[in-house]
Design a protein around this motif. Sequence first.
Motif, PDB file in Angstrom:
ATOM      1  N   LEU A  13      27.687 -20.175  32.764  1.00  0.00           N
ATOM      2  CA  LEU A  13      28.026 -19.256  33.469  1.00  0.00           C
ATOM      3  C   LEU A  13      27.004 -18.397  33.174  1.00  0.00           C
ATOM      4  O   LEU A  13      27.045 -17.581  34.297  1.00  0.00           O
ATOM      5  N   LEU A  14      25.855 -18.216  32.603  1.00  0.00           N
ATOM      6  CA  LEU A  14      25.050 -17.038  32.616  1.00  0.00           C
ATOM      7  C   LEU A  14      24.015 -17.111  33.769  1.00  0.00           C
ATOM      8  O   LEU A  14      23.541 -16.661  34.387  1.00  0.00           O
ATOM      9  N   SER A  15      23.545 -18.573  33.488  1.00  0.00           N
ATOM     10  CA  SER A  15      22.549 -19.068  34.961  1.00  0.00           C
ATOM     11  C   SER A  15      23.559 -18.313  36.620  1.00  0.00           C
ATOM     12  O   SER A  15      22.396 -17.836  37.154  1.00  0.00           O
ATOM     13  N   GLU A  16      24.527 -17.769  36.660  1.00  0.00           N
ATOM     14  CA  GLU A  16      25.334 -18.203  38.198  1.00  0.00           C
ATOM     15  C   GLU A  16      25.380 -16.912  37.877  1.00  0.00           C
ATOM     16  O   GLU A  16      26.645 -15.799  38.670  1.00  0.00           O
ATOM     17  N   ALA A  17      25.719 -16.150  36.791  1.00  0.00           N
ATOM     18  CA  ALA A  17      26.453 -14.511  36.274  1.00  0.00           C
ATOM     19  C   ALA A  17      25.847 -13.154  37.334  1.00  0.00           C
ATOM     20  O   ALA A  17      24.359 -13.669  37.668  1.00  0.00           O
ATOM     21  N   GLN A  18      26.529 -12.295  37.740  1.00  0.00           N
ATOM     22  CA  GLN A  18      25.816 -11.199  38.143  1.00  0.00           C
ATOM     23  C   GLN A  18      26.607  -9.928  37.948  1.00  0.00           C
ATOM     24  O   GLN A  18      27.223  -9.718  36.877  1.00  0.00           O
ATOM     25  N   GLY A  19      25.625  -8.666  37.755  1.00  0.00           N
ATOM     26  CA  GLY A  19      25.854  -7.393  37.118  1.00  0.00           C
ATOM     27  C   GLY A  19      26.785  -7.839  35.969  1.00  0.00           C
ATOM     28  O   GLY A  19      25.779  -7.937  35.158  1.00  0.00           O
ATOM     29  N   ASP A  20      27.798  -6.477  35.922  1.00  0.00           N
ATOM     30  CA  ASP A  20      27.811  -6.558  34.117  1.00  0.00           C
ATOM     31  C   ASP A  20      28.354  -7.379  33.251  1.00  0.00           C
ATOM     32  O   ASP A  20      28.196  -7.258  31.699  1.00  0.00           O
ATOM     33  N   GLU A  21      28.660  -8.630  34.207  1.00  0.00           N
ATOM     34  CA  GLU A  21      28.591 -10.247  33.210  1.00  0.00           C
ATOM     35  C   GLU A  21      27.865 -10.768  32.756  1.00  0.00           C
ATOM     36  O   GLU A  21      28.002 -11.521  31.345  1.00  0.00           O
ATOM     37  N   ILE A  22      26.366 -10.596  33.421  1.00  0.00           N
ATOM     38  CA  ILE A  22      25.536 -11.077  32.583  1.00  0.00           C
ATOM     39  C   ILE A  22      25.591 -10.564  31.161  1.00  0.00           C
ATOM     40  O   ILE A  22      24.975 -11.320  30.226  1.00  0.00           O
ATOM     41  N   GLN A  23      25.340  -8.987  30.570  1.00  0.00           N
ATOM     42  CA  GLN A  23      25.733  -8.587  29.720  1.00  0.00           C
ATOM     43  C   GLN A  23      26.324  -9.462  28.419  1.00  0.00           C
ATOM     44  O   GLN A  23      26.057  -9.488  27.277  1.00  0.00           O
ATOM     45  N   VAL A  24      27.983  -8.859  29.203  1.00  0.00           N
ATOM     46  CA  VAL A  24      28.702  -9.826  28.048  1.00  0.00           C
ATOM     47  C   VAL A  24      28.536 -11.240  27.601  1.00  0.00           C
ATOM     48  O   VAL A  24      28.724 -11.662  26.777  1.00  0.00           O
ATOM     49  N   LEU A  25      27.806 -11.909  28.864  1.00  0.00           N
ATOM     50  CA  LEU A  25      27.469 -13.313  28.017  1.00  0.00           C
ATOM     51  C   LEU A  25      26.008 -13.222  27.847  1.00  0.00           C
ATOM     52  O   LEU A  25      26.023 -14.320  26.460  1.00  0.00           O
ATOM     53  N   LYS A  26      25.338 -12.846  27.747  1.00  0.00           N
ATOM     54  CA  LYS A  26      23.634 -12.318  26.773  1.00  0.00           C
ATOM     55  C   LYS A  26      24.944 -12.018  25.006  1.00  0.00           C
ATOM     56  O   LYS A  26      23.977 -12.958  24.068  1.00  0.00           O
ATOM     57  N   GLN A  27      25.670 -11.049  25.522  1.00  0.00           N
ATOM     58  CA  GLN A  27      26.047 -10.651  23.847  1.00  0.00           C
ATOM     59  C   GLN A  27      26.786 -12.004  23.134  1.00  0.00           C
ATOM     60  O   GLN A  27      26.689 -12.371  21.718  1.00  0.00           O
ATOM     61  N   SER A  28      27.607 -12.860  23.839  1.00  0.00           N
ATOM     62  CA  SER A  28      28.240 -13.925  23.456  1.00  0.00           C
ATOM     63  C   SER A  28      27.609 -14.858  23.243  1.00  0.00           C
ATOM     64  O   SER A  28      27.704 -15.471  21.987  1.00  0.00           O
ATOM     65  N   ILE A  29      26.347 -15.462  24.206  1.00  0.00           N
ATOM     66  CA  ILE A  29      24.771 -17.049  23.576  1.00  0.00           C
ATOM     67  C   ILE A  29      24.457 -16.483  21.882  1.00  0.00           C
ATOM     68  O   ILE A  29      24.216 -17.226  21.495  1.00  0.00           O
ATOM     69  N   ALA A  30      24.183 -15.064  22.344  1.00  0.00           N
ATOM     70  CA  ALA A  30      23.145 -14.695  20.422  1.00  0.00           C
ATOM     71  C   ALA A  30      24.297 -14.739  19.899  1.00  0.00           C
ATOM     72  O   ALA A  30      23.663 -15.357  18.709  1.00  0.00           O
ATOM     73  N   GLN A  31      25.893 -14.478  20.447  1.00  0.00           N
ATOM     74  CA  GLN A  31      26.481 -14.882  18.409  1.00  0.00           C
ATOM     75  C   GLN A  31      26.751 -15.856  18.317  1.00  0.00           C
ATOM     76  O   GLN A  31      26.388 -16.464  16.857  1.00  0.00           O
ATOM     77  N   ILE A  32      26.729 -16.805  19.381  1.00  0.00           N
ATOM     78  CA  ILE A  32      26.679 -18.387  19.222  1.00  0.00           C
ATOM     79  C   ILE A  32      25.232 -18.522  18.711  1.00  0.00           C
ATOM     80  O   ILE A  32      25.110 -19.522  17.123  1.00  0.00           O
TER      81      ILE A  32
END
Length: 557
Positions: free
Chosen positions: A343-362
């Motif tokens: 999802l991050l590879s396709e994300a744009q805008g604010d969605e990128i930061q949300v996914l980065k935080q989620s992946i960092a938690q994983i």
Amino acid sequence: MSSLDWIILFGTLLLIVGYGVYKTKGSKNIESYLKGDNSMKWWTIGLSIMATQASAITFLSTPGQAYNSGMGFIQFYFGLPLAMIILSIWVLPIFYKLKVYTAYEYLESRFDLKTRVLGAFLFLIQRGLAAGITIYAPAIILSTILGWPLVYTTVVIGSLVIIYTVSGGTKAVSQTQQHQMIVMMGGMIVAGLFVIKLLPEDIGLAEATKLAGHMGKLELINTDLDLENRYTLWTGLLGGLFVALSYFGTDQSQVARYLSGKSLTESRLGLMFNGLLKIPMQFVILFIGALVFVFYQFNQAPVFFNEAAKDEVYLDPVQKEKYQSVEKEYSNLFEEKRRQVQLLSEAQGDEIQVLKQSIAQIHDQENQLREEAKTIIKNTNEDLETTDTDYVFITFVMENLPKGIIGLLLAVIFSAAMSSTASELNALASTSIIDIYKRNIYQNGSERHYLIASKLFTLFWGIVAVLFATFAGLLDNLIQAVNILGSIFYGTILGVFLSGFFIKYIKGNAVFIGALVAQAVVLYFYFFSEMAYLWFNLLGCGIVIMTGLVYQFFKNR
């Protein structure tokens, strides 16, 4: 490994060794043996300098460093180009004017014999240990991957190096390093291309770079003024400058490379060649490590990269059950991470930061599981090593690359071990024969006597390196281990040389006392402080100069 891999591996190594012996047979005197008759062109010097520095540790540990911590390690080399300019302008002319065999001959002409012997002694300690590490680094990992006993792998690498280094001396080292450098960089570029090829179809180089950046692996510059942080812009520019000045200006393994130049101009060009290409070379190797990290976001990585340690855990039924439970949880976590990364590879805008935080938690959860796995490994056998950074890249190679390419990459690692070790053995022999044996023990020998003695010293140091490699223990990270070892001694040696080059006020007794004080202080900070090791170079150098100035002032009064 397939038969094709074995053929490529040993075919490459035997061709390089055979070429080195053939091209350099028949040294008649120590000038030919230790300085190669001053016949080297600038490109040979430049490649030889780079190959000396680029040990197997570079190709094993550096990608793993980027995989774990990102590409900030590149800052270590930021002071190198400036160091090459300083050495080319001020230091090389002095060495050429004095027609020295070793850097330490200069210290006697400037100070006195005891300072020369001290400089040579510090070099022999530091480089003698480092030679063992440069053999041990690939030996322990290759023995694990190939299933060979560690002693066999160590002896194979050490014996191949000893054969052509004893046979041909400096010229053999420089001639073989040209081809080893081509094999090394060619193999790494091929590996990088295969990493990209093995990524999902919708993930190309641009997407992989973007993902690596999002996950913090491409942060090249850190401007924090933190003395405990090993890799910042300031440690690289200041600490890196001083370690490069000391390594290339006072370490005989490097000095011997450019003292064999056909002229002062050829040697200067060789140094500048290294200064221009070293950072791009390290960038490529680190970037490959970052790409391997991206690869393992789409393909499950082992919970612990050293499979030999896992195999030992599996021999204990109780620990095996615990370890498998960790592996299962790790596997379940990976599936969620892979979905988020896609999802991050396709994300744009604010969605990128949300996914980065989620992946960092994983990733944090993955790291907790890795720590649990390491605890199980230690509980199984407390002698097992729980640091697996140096196994990341070789595990990727062995498990994912096609037949033939595996043999090529193993040849890269063996070649790198041979190239750096050969330079070290040649330098250790040069220093032993010129600064210790010929100067202090036996001054009236014939050319043939000193030639034979040089070969025997080369053989002696080769055996010492192999023995040290056989009994060494795996360190935290091999590339850091070598740099830490160098930093403990380089600052002191550099302070002595800088005093000689630029501070005529300081005399022999003053610089000798300064060197002893500086070495003691550096050792204290190494054992009893958290100071980042690159600062040791600046600390040791500064103390030598300041102590020398103070001592000389009071002595003059």
